[in-house]
Design an enzyme around this catalytic site. Structure first.
Site, PDB file in Angstrom:
ATOM      1  CE1 TYR A 151     -33.172  18.311  26.260  1.00 51.94           C
ATOM      2  CE2 TYR A 151     -32.528  18.872  24.040  1.00 51.94           C
ATOM      3  CZ  TYR A 151     -33.430  18.317  24.905  1.00 51.94           C
ATOM      4  OH  TYR A 151     -34.587  17.759  24.411  1.00 51.94           O
ATOM      5  CG  ASP A 183     -35.178  19.685  19.412  1.00 49.82           C
ATOM      6  OD1 ASP A 183     -36.240  20.308  19.264  1.00 49.82           O
ATOM      7  OD2 ASP A 183     -34.876  19.099  20.482  1.00 49.82           O
ATOM      8  CG  HIS A 228     -38.539  20.741  27.678  1.00 51.47           C
ATOM      9  ND1 HIS A 228     -37.187  20.975  27.747  1.00 51.47           N
ATOM     10  CD2 HIS A 228     -38.666  19.484  27.188  1.00 51.47           C
ATOM     11  CE1 HIS A 228     -36.531  19.900  27.314  1.00 51.47           C
ATOM     12  NE2 HIS A 228     -37.406  18.989  26.979  1.00 51.47           N
ATOM     13  CE  LYS A 280     -37.271  20.494  22.737  1.00 52.93           C
ATOM     14  NZ  LYS A 280     -35.878  20.028  22.733  1.00 52.93           N
TER      15      LYS A 280
HETATM   16  N1  LIG Z   1     -39.134  17.426  24.135  1.00 56.67           N
HETATM   17  C1  LIG Z   1     -38.645  16.491  24.928  1.00 56.67           C
HETATM   18  O1  LIG Z   1     -39.084  16.311  26.071  1.00 56.67           O
HETATM   19  C2  LIG Z   1     -37.535  15.638  24.424  1.00 56.67           C
HETATM   20  C3  LIG Z   1     -37.146  14.500  25.155  1.00 56.67           C
HETATM   21  C4  LIG Z   1     -36.120  13.718  24.648  1.00 56.67           C
HETATM   22  C5  LIG Z   1     -35.517  14.076  23.452  1.00 56.67           C
HETATM   23  N2  LIG Z   1     -35.888  15.193  22.771  1.00 56.67           N
HETATM   24  C6  LIG Z   1     -35.235  15.619  21.494  1.00 56.67           C
HETATM   25  O2  LIG Z   1     -35.320  14.530  20.570  1.00 56.67           O
HETATM   26  C7  LIG Z   1     -34.007  14.191  20.143  1.00 56.67           C
HETATM   27  C8  LIG Z   1     -33.926  12.714  19.802  1.00 56.67           C
HETATM   28  O3  LIG Z   1     -34.262  11.907  20.897  1.00 56.67           O
HETATM   29  P1  LIG Z   1     -33.185  11.120  21.818  1.00 56.67           P
HETATM   30  O4  LIG Z   1     -31.882  11.770  21.710  1.00 56.67           O
HETATM   31  O5  LIG Z   1     -33.777  10.999  23.163  1.00 56.67           O
HETATM   32  O6  LIG Z   1     -33.130   9.666  21.199  1.00 56.67           O
HETATM   33  P2  LIG Z   1     -33.020   8.973  19.758  1.00 56.67           P
HETATM   34  O7  LIG Z   1     -32.731   9.986  18.713  1.00 56.67           O
HETATM   35  O8  LIG Z   1     -34.184   8.098  19.614  1.00 56.67           O
HETATM   36  O9  LIG Z   1     -31.770   8.000  19.947  1.00 56.67           O
HETATM   37  C9  LIG Z   1     -30.483   8.475  20.149  1.00 56.67           C
HETATM   38  C10 LIG Z   1     -29.584   7.264  20.445  1.00 56.67           C
HETATM   39  O10 LIG Z   1     -29.476   6.428  19.273  1.00 56.67           O
HETATM   40  C11 LIG Z   1     -28.105   6.334  18.882  1.00 56.67           C
HETATM   41  N3  LIG Z   1     -28.105   6.387  17.403  1.00 56.67           N
HETATM   42  C12 LIG Z   1     -28.434   7.427  16.626  1.00 56.67           C
HETATM   43  N4  LIG Z   1     -28.386   7.100  15.330  1.00 56.67           N
HETATM   44  C13 LIG Z   1     -28.020   5.809  15.271  1.00 56.67           C
HETATM   45  C14 LIG Z   1     -27.804   4.897  14.223  1.00 56.67           C
HETATM   46  N5  LIG Z   1     -27.963   5.267  12.956  1.00 56.67           N
HETATM   47  N6  LIG Z   1     -27.421   3.626  14.519  1.00 56.67           N
HETATM   48  C15 LIG Z   1     -27.263   3.239  15.808  1.00 56.67           C
HETATM   49  N7  LIG Z   1     -27.470   4.061  16.863  1.00 56.67           N
HETATM   50  C16 LIG Z   1     -27.849   5.332  16.607  1.00 56.67           C
HETATM   51  C17 LIG Z   1     -27.401   7.504  19.519  1.00 56.67           C
HETATM   52  O11 LIG Z   1     -26.054   7.197  19.830  1.00 56.67           O
HETATM   53  P3  LIG Z   1     -24.784   8.071  19.310  1.00 56.67           P
HETATM   54  O12 LIG Z   1     -25.039   9.495  19.662  1.00 56.67           O
HETATM   55  O13 LIG Z   1     -23.648   7.476  20.053  1.00 56.67           O
HETATM   56  O14 LIG Z   1     -24.724   7.843  17.822  1.00 56.67           O
HETATM   57  C18 LIG Z   1     -28.187   7.665  20.824  1.00 56.67           C
HETATM   58  O15 LIG Z   1     -27.726   6.771  21.796  1.00 56.67           O
HETATM   59  C19 LIG Z   1     -33.150  14.599  21.348  1.00 56.67           C
HETATM   60  O16 LIG Z   1     -31.783  14.627  21.067  1.00 56.67           O
HETATM   61  C20 LIG Z   1     -33.761  15.923  21.695  1.00 56.67           C
HETATM   62  O17 LIG Z   1     -33.335  16.940  20.808  1.00 56.67           O
HETATM   63  C21 LIG Z   1     -36.904  15.972  23.247  1.00 56.67           C
END
Ligand SMILES: NC(=O)c1ccc[n+]([C@@H]2O[C@H](COP(=O)([O-])OP(=O)(O)OC[C@H]3O[C@@H](n4cnc5c(N)ncnc54)[C@H](OP(=O)(O)O)[C@@H]3O)[C@@H](O)[C@H]2O)c1
Length: 280
Positions: free
Chosen positions: A54, A49, A116, A83
């Site tokens: 990004y 994704d 988005h 997106k």
């Molecule tokens: N549509 C939208 O508006 C929107 C908005 C935000 C995000 N997204 C999508 O959703 C995806 C996920 O959301 P997100 O990146 O915001 O947050 P998330 O997946 O909830 O959290 C990511 C964070 O958690 C850490 N992490 C991941 N796995 C871990 C584990 N097993 N143990 C400890 N820490 C862990 C990562 O650090 P490290 O990388 O250092 O491991 C990072 O700091 C995004 O990457 C993006 O593709 C979409």
């Protein structure tokens, strides 16, 4: 219910999306994103994704190209999402933005293209462009992101195609109950972003005790909770051991009591913006 990392759920147009994918928000273009995406695909992920905003579509594309060769996979085995960014919304500009994303990714189609954010006064025109792209068979499925129930209701009034997906913030602090029900009733697959609440849940005592009971990590418990709730999920990590950890969720089951305890953590609390009140 998913049994392994490559299991999929059928969207409302028959296209299948893997239950778990890798998110790459805030992952730097170049080496960082290339190595994360390659690690994911090597370890069995099939869904990635990204988004134009990004700024890492080129790196994602490079990683896809190399991964296909190195793992003997074909493009059709992957599920790639991007997106259209807010500044590009509108009919013609969305058509152009889609082409731009494809160019950067080095792909000739995407599996899923999303609006988005629901930019007021623009998202219906943007959706019309997505319908054109879909009808011309340039994308396998189209959907939205950050749409509340009222945005979806408004969109459905004028749309020819029902979105396949609504990708929204979802984690144990943000239950999104009404939206989940609405999506279910309309055949729109619910997908979680920030499933790990961007790291804000790792010291929670309830999650900790459930995780200990199952010999799993808190991240694994949350991702399992997504799956048992029928939610497609895209946890982000740039670290291979966490990428593997986040996908090792098929060897345990949360009990009904576990699920209820996790549900009880809801505070309707967001880490991202409210789709009714964003300024970007
Ligand atoms: N549509 C939208 O508006 C929107 C908005 C935000 C995000 N997204 C999508 O959703 C995806 C996920 O959301 P997100 O990146 O915001 O947050 P998330 O997946 O909830 O959290 C990511 C964070 O958690 C850490 N992490 C991941 N796995 C871990 C584990 N097993 N143990 C400890 N820490 C862990 C990562 O650090 P490290 O990388 O250092 O491991 C990072 O700091 C995004 O990457 C993006 O593709 C979409």
């Amino acid at each position: 219910m998913a049994n392994n990392l490559q299991d999929t759920v059928k969207l409302n147009n028959g296209i299948e999306i893997p239950w778990i994918g890798l998110g790459v928000f805030k992952v730097q273009d170049g080496e960082e994103v290339v190595s994360a995406v390659k690690a994911a695909i090597k370890n069995g992920y099939r869904s990635i994704d990204t988004a134009a905003v990004y700024g890492n579509e080129e790196g994602v594309g490079k990683a896809i190209g190399e991964s296909l060769k190195e793992n003997g996979l074909s493009r059709e085995e992957l599920f790639i999402t991007s997106k259209v960014w807010n500044a590009d919304q509108g009919y013609e500009s969305t058509l152009a933005a889609y082409k731009n994303s494809l160019n950067k990714l080095g792909l000739d189609y995407l599996d899923l293209y999303l609006i988005h954010w629901p930019v007021k006064g623009k998202y219906k025109e943007t959706w019309r462009a997505l319908e054109t792209i879909y009808n011309e068979k340039m994308v396998r499925s189209i959907g939205v992101s950050n749409f509340h129930v009222h945005h979806l209701e408004d969109l459905l009034q004028d749309s020819e195609i029902i979105p396949a997906i609504d990708q929204v913030e979802f984690h144990p602090r943000l239950a999104q109950k009404d939206l989940r029900k609405f999506c279910k009733d309309k055949g729109i697959q619910f997908e979680a972003w920030a499933p790990l609440m961007q790291g804000h849940l790792f010291d929670n005592a309830i999650l900790k005790s459930i995780a200990e009971k199952h010999g799993k990590s808190i991240a694994q418990v949350i991702i399992r909770w997504d799956l048992q709730n029928g939610v497609v999920t895209i946890p982000k990590s740039i670290k291979e051991h966490r990428i593997i950890e986040n996908s090792s969720v098929f060897d345990f089951n949360l009990t009904r009591e576990d699920l209820e305890q996790i549900d009880s953590l809801n505070e309707d609390r967001r880490v991202g913006s409210d789709p009714d009140n964003f300024n970007f």
